[in-house]
Scaffold this motif. Sequence first.
Motif, PDB file in Angstrom:
ATOM      1  N   ALA A 430       0.783  -0.978   0.012  1.00  0.00           N
ATOM      2  CA  ALA A 430       0.200   0.050  -0.211  1.00  0.00           C
ATOM      3  C   ALA A 430       0.697   1.156  -0.187  1.00  0.00           C
ATOM      4  O   ALA A 430      -0.289   2.311  -0.657  1.00  0.00           O
ATOM      5  CB  ALA A 430      -0.458  -0.243   1.258  1.00  0.00           C
ATOM      6  N   GLY A 431       1.732   1.069   0.944  1.00  0.00           N
ATOM      7  CA  GLY A 431       3.108   2.356   0.640  1.00  0.00           C
ATOM      8  C   GLY A 431       3.813   2.904  -0.773  1.00  0.00           C
ATOM      9  O   GLY A 431       4.371   4.034  -0.672  1.00  0.00           O
ATOM     10  N   ALA A 432       3.662   2.177  -1.725  1.00  0.00           N
ATOM     11  CA  ALA A 432       4.365   1.776  -2.625  1.00  0.00           C
ATOM     12  C   ALA A 432       3.616   3.090  -3.150  1.00  0.00           C
ATOM     13  O   ALA A 432       4.174   3.344  -4.773  1.00  0.00           O
ATOM     14  CB  ALA A 432       4.225   1.138  -3.506  1.00  0.00           C
ATOM     15  N   GLY A 433       2.130   2.752  -3.406  1.00  0.00           N
ATOM     16  CA  GLY A 433       1.797   4.194  -3.993  1.00  0.00           C
ATOM     17  C   GLY A 433       0.768   3.615  -5.774  1.00  0.00           C
ATOM     18  O   GLY A 433       0.899   2.308  -5.729  1.00  0.00           O
ATOM     19  N   TYR A 434      -0.229   3.955  -5.195  1.00  0.00           N
ATOM     20  CA  TYR A 434      -1.346   3.407  -6.584  1.00  0.00           C
ATOM     21  C   TYR A 434      -0.438   3.147  -7.900  1.00  0.00           C
ATOM     22  O   TYR A 434      -0.817   1.890  -8.219  1.00  0.00           O
ATOM     23  CB  TYR A 434      -2.645   4.385  -6.509  1.00  0.00           C
ATOM     24  CG  TYR A 434      -3.397   4.456  -5.926  1.00  0.00           C
ATOM     25  CD1 TYR A 434      -4.159   3.420  -5.390  1.00  0.00           C
ATOM     26  CD2 TYR A 434      -3.043   5.576  -5.151  1.00  0.00           C
ATOM     27  CE1 TYR A 434      -5.296   3.629  -4.384  1.00  0.00           C
ATOM     28  CE2 TYR A 434      -4.218   5.495  -3.861  1.00  0.00           C
ATOM     29  CZ  TYR A 434      -5.064   5.091  -3.061  1.00  0.00           C
ATOM     30  OH  TYR A 434      -6.014   4.480  -2.308  1.00  0.00           O
ATOM     31  N   ALA A 435      -0.249   4.590  -8.062  1.00  0.00           N
ATOM     32  CA  ALA A 435       0.653   4.204  -9.783  1.00  0.00           C
ATOM     33  C   ALA A 435       1.552   3.008  -9.977  1.00  0.00           C
ATOM     34  O   ALA A 435       1.867   2.376 -10.391  1.00  0.00           O
ATOM     35  CB  ALA A 435       1.648   5.251 -10.245  1.00  0.00           C
ATOM     36  N   ALA A 436       2.334   2.985  -8.243  1.00  0.00           N
ATOM     37  CA  ALA A 436       3.446   1.663  -8.523  1.00  0.00           C
ATOM     38  C   ALA A 436       2.880   0.017  -8.399  1.00  0.00           C
ATOM     39  O   ALA A 436       2.686  -0.958  -9.431  1.00  0.00           O
ATOM     40  CB  ALA A 436       4.567   1.590  -7.077  1.00  0.00           C
ATOM     41  N   VAL A 437       2.003   0.294  -7.681  1.00  0.00           N
ATOM     42  CA  VAL A 437       0.529  -0.975  -7.628  1.00  0.00           C
ATOM     43  C   VAL A 437       0.220  -1.126  -8.733  1.00  0.00           C
ATOM     44  O   VAL A 437       0.212  -2.750  -9.264  1.00  0.00           O
ATOM     45  CB  VAL A 437      -0.673  -1.315  -6.442  1.00  0.00           C
ATOM     46  CG1 VAL A 437      -0.937  -2.077  -6.331  1.00  0.00           C
ATOM     47  CG2 VAL A 437       0.354  -0.588  -5.064  1.00  0.00           C
ATOM     48  N   TYR A 438      -0.487  -0.437  -9.619  1.00  0.00           N
ATOM     49  CA  TYR A 438      -0.909  -0.311 -11.068  1.00  0.00           C
ATOM     50  C   TYR A 438       0.008  -0.919 -11.709  1.00  0.00           C
ATOM     51  O   TYR A 438      -0.170  -2.386 -12.108  1.00  0.00           O
ATOM     52  CB  TYR A 438      -1.690   0.791 -11.178  1.00  0.00           C
ATOM     53  CG  TYR A 438      -2.346   0.797 -12.774  1.00  0.00           C
ATOM     54  CD1 TYR A 438      -3.351  -0.646 -12.911  1.00  0.00           C
ATOM     55  CD2 TYR A 438      -1.809   1.241 -13.798  1.00  0.00           C
ATOM     56  CE1 TYR A 438      -3.628  -0.563 -14.563  1.00  0.00           C
ATOM     57  CE2 TYR A 438      -2.138   1.184 -14.946  1.00  0.00           C
ATOM     58  CZ  TYR A 438      -3.241   0.751 -15.366  1.00  0.00           C
ATOM     59  OH  TYR A 438      -3.790   0.935 -16.299  1.00  0.00           O
ATOM     60  N   GLN A 439       1.073  -0.427 -11.800  1.00  0.00           N
ATOM     61  CA  GLN A 439       1.763  -1.112 -12.983  1.00  0.00           C
ATOM     62  C   GLN A 439       2.396  -2.319 -12.095  1.00  0.00           C
ATOM     63  O   GLN A 439       2.581  -2.832 -13.546  1.00  0.00           O
ATOM     64  CB  GLN A 439       2.903  -0.117 -13.167  1.00  0.00           C
ATOM     65  CG  GLN A 439       2.319   1.906 -13.844  1.00  0.00           C
ATOM     66  CD  GLN A 439       3.178   2.357 -13.973  1.00  0.00           C
ATOM     67  OE1 GLN A 439       4.450   2.600 -13.225  1.00  0.00           O
ATOM     68  NE2 GLN A 439       2.260   4.077 -13.322  1.00  0.00           N
ATOM     69  N   GLY A 440       2.735  -2.583 -11.296  1.00  0.00           N
ATOM     70  CA  GLY A 440       3.903  -3.327 -10.560  1.00  0.00           C
ATOM     71  C   GLY A 440       2.640  -4.490 -11.130  1.00  0.00           C
ATOM     72  O   GLY A 440       3.109  -5.982 -10.757  1.00  0.00           O
ATOM     73  N   VAL A 441       0.948  -4.933 -10.682  1.00  0.00           N
ATOM     74  CA  VAL A 441      -0.058  -5.833 -10.944  1.00  0.00           C
ATOM     75  C   VAL A 441       0.925  -6.118 -12.733  1.00  0.00           C
ATOM     76  O   VAL A 441       0.851  -7.502 -12.742  1.00  0.00           O
ATOM     77  CB  VAL A 441      -1.063  -5.609 -10.710  1.00  0.00           C
ATOM     78  CG1 VAL A 441      -1.815  -6.293 -10.983  1.00  0.00           C
ATOM     79  CG2 VAL A 441      -1.060  -5.097  -9.151  1.00  0.00           C
ATOM     80  N   LEU A 442       0.534  -5.389 -13.228  1.00  0.00           N
ATOM     81  CA  LEU A 442       0.926  -5.488 -14.508  1.00  0.00           C
ATOM     82  C   LEU A 442       1.976  -6.083 -15.171  1.00  0.00           C
ATOM     83  O   LEU A 442       2.505  -7.017 -16.516  1.00  0.00           O
ATOM     84  CB  LEU A 442       0.636  -4.425 -15.645  1.00  0.00           C
ATOM     85  CG  LEU A 442      -0.754  -3.531 -15.453  1.00  0.00           C
ATOM     86  CD1 LEU A 442      -0.419  -2.156 -16.229  1.00  0.00           C
ATOM     87  CD2 LEU A 442      -1.383  -4.607 -16.104  1.00  0.00           C
TER      88      LEU A 442
END
Length: 482
Positions: A430-442
């Motif tokens: 969660a601390g990584a931020g929305y953009a990082a989580v979104y791109q990371g999942v991809l």
Amino acid sequence: MPDSAAGGAGDAVAAADAAAEAGPRPRRGLGLLAATALVMGNVIGVGVFQLPAAIAGYGTVGIVAFVVVGVCSVLLALVFGWLAQRLPHTGGPYVYARHAFGDLAGFLTAWSYWITAWASNAALVVAWAGYVNVLVPLHGRGPSLLVTVGALWLAVLANLAGVRGAGLIAVVTTVLKFVPLVLVAVVGLFFVKGENFGPFVTHGNPIGSLSAAGAVLMFSFLGVESATVAAEEVRDARRNVLRATVAGTVAAAVVYVLGTIAVFGLVPHDRLQRSTAPYADAVGALVGGWSHAGEAMAVAAVVSGAGTLVGWTLISARMPFAAARDALFPGIFLRQNGRGVPWIGLVTSGLLASLITVANYTGGLQSAFTALALLTTFTACVPYVFSAAAQLLWLLTEHGPAGRAEAGVRFARDVAVSAVAVGFTIWLCAGAGYAAVYQGVLLVLAAIPVYVLMRWRTARAAAAASGAAAPGAPGAPDAPIR
């Protein structure tokens, strides 16, 4: 291993032991000291020299965040140590995820961790070059690029020479990096001034500031699992991996927290927020404005970065090696040189790190490089959460609080520690931020076609070996669902 986690590990452990014995194995060249240095060296890199300034903007609550993240990281390290006692095999988190949750979870763990290893090197070497520039000015993009890419391949060459040499480098650089950090952390505490600490919270509320500061600190503890990833290269792995993992993480956490307190108390808060070299400013305050404090701390940062670079390069080849042994990564990653080093993984990881470093310096893919560097924390959280969840699952399914009262207490303790580790890793995501989580999942899901290809190749090989038609072929029986 605690009583609640002791005993037979079941068919999964037996299968893992058999697979490790049957397949190619690295040479055991790391003793307890070298394994501990590997953990400490991989956790403490170049970033530690910037962390006090990075969290100063949140106020003194940043110190509290350091304590929280440090304690949770030690608990996570303890979980990794228990897991290594159960399955002391190369690949660490990958092995735990695969045997607890199946091939797909194991593959995604290996894929995510491999990205973490070589992307971290790319980010690390760019920051490292900045400290080299303090000592030897690098005029222009060309010399800087030469130094950064050259450092990546020197780390590859150091590892190709054998794990014993890489372990020696880890020990030496860990000692050298710890001398200045410990001096500031210990000696500096006697000279702190209360008025330098500034407000507890500079803006917002304490809980929000604590979470935000913790997010900044997430990257600083990556590497607690390093000894588990190279477990088969550690002598007496079932004992020494646990010791090295916990001792290395505790030492790093203590130095982090004490050093941050000292820097906060030595450098006025307003100045610390704007500092580009907080430890150098702290040393200058200790010795009355020493003009060479910046150069001294730059030397420490260069040594620290070099050791971390060698350590993460060592780790970068072990994860694909472990997955390839189970036919989840291409078999080419199993090739070893005469010293028992999986060289294909080293060279491939060095090449990927070099490519993304070049992209950063040429500016063609600046945003891509920045995004991948930020994703490192998220990609590390994937193997972390699978590993902690695997330990929790095994505790709950294989060992209940039966028999003596003390066994029940230990079982409850182990479950609590594992549950905190799971929650901590989710908080890191969660601390990584929305953009990082979104791109990371991809980025993680992009591995699925590779997984399909490897499973298809395995199915074809099995069919050919048995003389039967491949599953799904005309006239062949339907393959069982796994």
